[in-house]
Write a protein that holds these residues in place. Structure first.
Motif, mmCIF file in Angstrom:
data_model
loop_
_atom_site.group_PDB
_atom_site.id
_atom_site.type_symbol
_atom_site.label_atom_id
_atom_site.label_comp_id
_atom_site.label_asym_id
_atom_site.label_seq_id
_atom_site.Cartn_x
_atom_site.Cartn_y
_atom_site.Cartn_z
ATOM 1 N N LEU A 65 -25.549 14.276 32.703
ATOM 2 C CA LEU A 65 -24.961 13.181 34.037
ATOM 3 C C LEU A 65 -23.767 12.447 33.372
ATOM 4 O O LEU A 65 -24.053 10.998 33.360
ATOM 5 N N GLN A 66 -23.156 12.561 31.895
ATOM 6 C CA GLN A 66 -22.079 12.002 31.571
ATOM 7 C C GLN A 66 -20.873 12.169 31.781
ATOM 8 O O GLN A 66 -19.921 11.970 31.294
ATOM 9 N N VAL A 67 -20.486 13.151 32.449
ATOM 10 C CA VAL A 67 -19.364 14.206 32.959
ATOM 11 C C VAL A 67 -19.176 14.042 34.128
ATOM 12 O O VAL A 67 -20.496 14.614 35.056
ATOM 13 N N VAL A 68 -19.158 13.370 35.491
ATOM 14 C CA VAL A 68 -18.938 13.657 36.852
ATOM 15 C C VAL A 68 -17.236 13.898 37.926
ATOM 16 O O VAL A 68 -16.300 13.317 37.371
ATOM 17 N N ARG A 69 -16.731 15.389 38.356
ATOM 18 C CA ARG A 69 -15.799 15.625 38.835
ATOM 19 C C ARG A 69 -16.128 15.412 40.422
ATOM 20 O O ARG A 69 -17.372 15.632 40.912
ATOM 21 N N VAL A 70 -15.161 14.894 41.052
ATOM 22 C CA VAL A 70 -15.268 14.198 42.240
ATOM 23 C C VAL A 70 -14.538 15.553 43.094
ATOM 24 O O VAL A 70 -12.994 14.708 43.014
ATOM 25 N N TYR A 71 -14.326 15.941 44.626
ATOM 26 C CA TYR A 71 -13.755 16.091 45.470
ATOM 27 C C TYR A 71 -13.483 15.771 46.224
ATOM 28 O O TYR A 71 -14.891 15.983 47.390
ATOM 29 N N PHE A 80 -14.509 11.857 36.511
ATOM 30 C CA PHE A 80 -14.739 10.818 35.946
ATOM 31 C C PHE A 80 -15.737 10.857 34.345
ATOM 32 O O PHE A 80 -16.414 11.712 34.448
ATOM 33 N N LEU A 81 -15.479 9.851 33.133
ATOM 34 C CA LEU A 81 -15.940 10.262 31.995
ATOM 35 C C LEU A 81 -17.300 9.041 32.111
ATOM 36 O O LEU A 81 -16.334 7.818 32.138
ATOM 37 N N THR A 82 -18.027 8.754 32.333
ATOM 38 C CA THR A 82 -18.871 7.841 32.553
ATOM 39 C C THR A 82 -19.775 7.890 30.968
ATOM 40 O O THR A 82 -19.798 6.759 30.984
ATOM 41 N N ARG A 83 -19.895 8.721 30.550
ATOM 42 C CA ARG A 83 -20.705 8.930 29.063
ATOM 43 C C ARG A 83 -22.121 8.316 29.116
ATOM 44 O O ARG A 83 -22.227 7.757 28.130
ATOM 45 N N SER A 84 -22.831 8.099 30.054
ATOM 46 C CA SER A 84 -23.883 7.559 29.963
ATOM 47 C C SER A 84 -24.550 7.496 31.247
ATOM 48 O O SER A 84 -24.135 7.746 32.697
ATOM 49 N N ARG A 89 -25.544 7.206 37.545
ATOM 50 C CA ARG A 89 -25.977 7.222 38.682
ATOM 51 C C ARG A 89 -25.357 6.060 39.576
ATOM 52 O O ARG A 89 -25.277 6.004 41.010
ATOM 53 N N GLU A 90 -24.424 5.136 39.274
ATOM 54 C CA GLU A 90 -24.329 3.759 39.730
ATOM 55 C C GLU A 90 -22.672 4.322 40.680
ATOM 56 O O GLU A 90 -23.419 4.669 41.482
ATOM 57 N N LEU A 91 -22.136 5.251 39.863
ATOM 58 C CA LEU A 91 -21.288 6.489 40.831
ATOM 59 C C LEU A 91 -21.499 6.528 41.825
ATOM 60 O O LEU A 91 -21.135 6.853 42.876
ATOM 61 N N LEU A 92 -22.779 8.013 41.664
ATOM 62 C CA LEU A 92 -23.217 8.379 42.280
ATOM 63 C C LEU A 92 -23.621 7.754 44.285
ATOM 64 O O LEU A 92 -22.978 8.178 44.925
ATOM 65 N N CYS A 93 -24.204 6.608 43.142
ATOM 66 C CA CYS A 93 -24.228 5.505 44.599
ATOM 67 C C CYS A 93 -22.983 5.335 45.508
ATOM 68 O O CYS A 93 -23.306 5.534 46.546
ATOM 69 N N ILE A 94 -22.151 5.081 44.704
ATOM 70 C CA ILE A 94 -21.001 4.312 45.104
ATOM 71 C C ILE A 94 -20.724 5.401 46.034
ATOM 72 O O ILE A 94 -19.993 5.195 46.820
ATOM 73 N N LEU A 95 -20.479 6.547 45.703
ATOM 74 C CA LEU A 95 -19.992 7.455 46.935
ATOM 75 C C LEU A 95 -20.939 8.066 47.916
ATOM 76 O O LEU A 95 -20.764 9.044 48.449
ATOM 77 N N ARG A 110 -23.597 19.869 42.288
ATOM 78 C CA ARG A 110 -24.094 20.616 41.767
ATOM 79 C C ARG A 110 -23.349 20.234 40.631
ATOM 80 O O ARG A 110 -23.040 19.882 39.971
ATOM 81 N N SER A 111 -24.939 21.094 39.374
ATOM 82 C CA SER A 111 -24.543 20.662 37.958
ATOM 83 C C SER A 111 -23.943 21.670 37.828
ATOM 84 O O SER A 111 -24.072 23.339 37.909
ATOM 85 N N LEU A 112 -23.287 21.972 36.472
ATOM 86 C CA LEU A 112 -22.601 22.677 35.681
ATOM 87 C C LEU A 112 -22.875 23.143 33.906
ATOM 88 O O LEU A 112 -22.596 23.329 33.200
#
Length: 281
Positions: A65-71, A80-84, A89-95, A110-112
């Motif tokens: 969960l250190q990289v998140v791509r949002v469409y 997004f490079l969250t690096r942590s 998790r904070e980003l996913l909650c905001i979304l 989806r996980s890659l």
């Protein structure tokens, strides 16, 4: 609100920029560029995008969960490079993709991760199946780099090796193990854990840093079936540049990842050599 980094491309180049993402009471997502004032006196926020939460269509996550791509609808996308894991998790909650009170039913998550692992084995390990003990996005500096820049790198701990890799995040959304037109992972540098003679943790602006003193490092990786295979290790060392001191610095964005790395290196080093690992108690 979350302070993050995104990768964006322009012309044939790409850059990493800092952004703030926040959710308003009207359920609108604002993506704001954190820009430095030309005279260096401070920073200003510039609007990059404004979207409705319900327009988020797909979210892709990577290893750890250190990289998140949002469409988002209307062809908007953010890498997004969250690096942590905590930032992701904070980003996913905001979304509102992951929320204990409500979920976005139109959005798919989806996980890659498995594709990333298979591409790492293909591009770096020559197709060998490898157990990955740790994967972390870090900033990397070494004293034999002429530019002396901090570089964004993917760090792998596998068996008795440390591998510092370049990861092409602009390909992340289209990852496929069958794709052969371009390389997703490429090796920057690597060393055996027994080549680490000293490890020091120090606090720096923007995150904690680990300094490693190395006996040698190499831009090539030849995976062996076991780290105790002396013939293979000997061949690896013949390819390294010797003479002079070699220093790596790794800047971390997660205390949990840093402490895991320290524990792994100490345990692997103690199990493979009688030489003491200096600096880290």
């Amino acid at each position: 609100m979350a302070l993050l980094e995104i990768v964006r491309s322009y012309s044939l180049a790409k850059e990493i920029i800092k952004v703030v993402i926040l959710l308003s009471s009207e359920r609108k997502l604002y993506v704001l560029l954190v820009d430095v004032i030309s005279d260096g006196s401070g920073t200003v926020l510039k609007l990059l995008g404004c979207h409705r939460v319900e327009d988020v269509r797909e979210v892709l996550v990577g290893v750890g969960l250190q990289v998140v791509r949002v469409y988002i609808e209307r062809d908007a996308a953010y890498m997004f490079l969250t690096r942590s894991m905590e930032k992701s998790r904070e980003l996913l909650c905001i979304l509102q993709v992951v929320d204990s009170h409500e979920t976005c039913s139109k959005c798919s998550l989806r996980s890659l991760e498995q594709v990333q692992v298979e591409l790492f084995e293909k591009h770096i390990c020559g197709g060998s199946k490898i157990s990955i003990f740790q994967y972390s996005l870090v900033l990397f500096w070494r004293n034999n780099n002429e530019d002396e820049l901090w570089l964004s790198r993917s760090l792998f701990v596998i068996g008795g090796y440390l591998l510092v890799c370049i990861e092409d995040f602009m390909q992340f959304s289209a990852l496929s193990i069958d794709a052969s037109s371009s390389t997703y992972f490429s090796l920057d540098s690597c060393c055996t854990i027994t080549d680490v003679s000293e490890m020091v943790i120090e606090a720096r602006e923007g995150g904690q840093c680990i300094t490693l003193a190395l006996e040698r490092a190499t831009p090539e990786f030849c995976p062996s079936t076991t780290i105790t295979n002396k013939k293979q290790v000997g061949l690896d060392k013949e390819k390294t540049a010797t003479g002079g001191s070699l220093t790596w610095k790794l800047k971390w964005f997660s205390d949990e990842s840093l402490f895991k790395f320290v524990a792994l290196i100490k345990a692997a080093h103690a199990g493979a050599t009688m030489s003491p690992l200096l600096g880290c108690k």
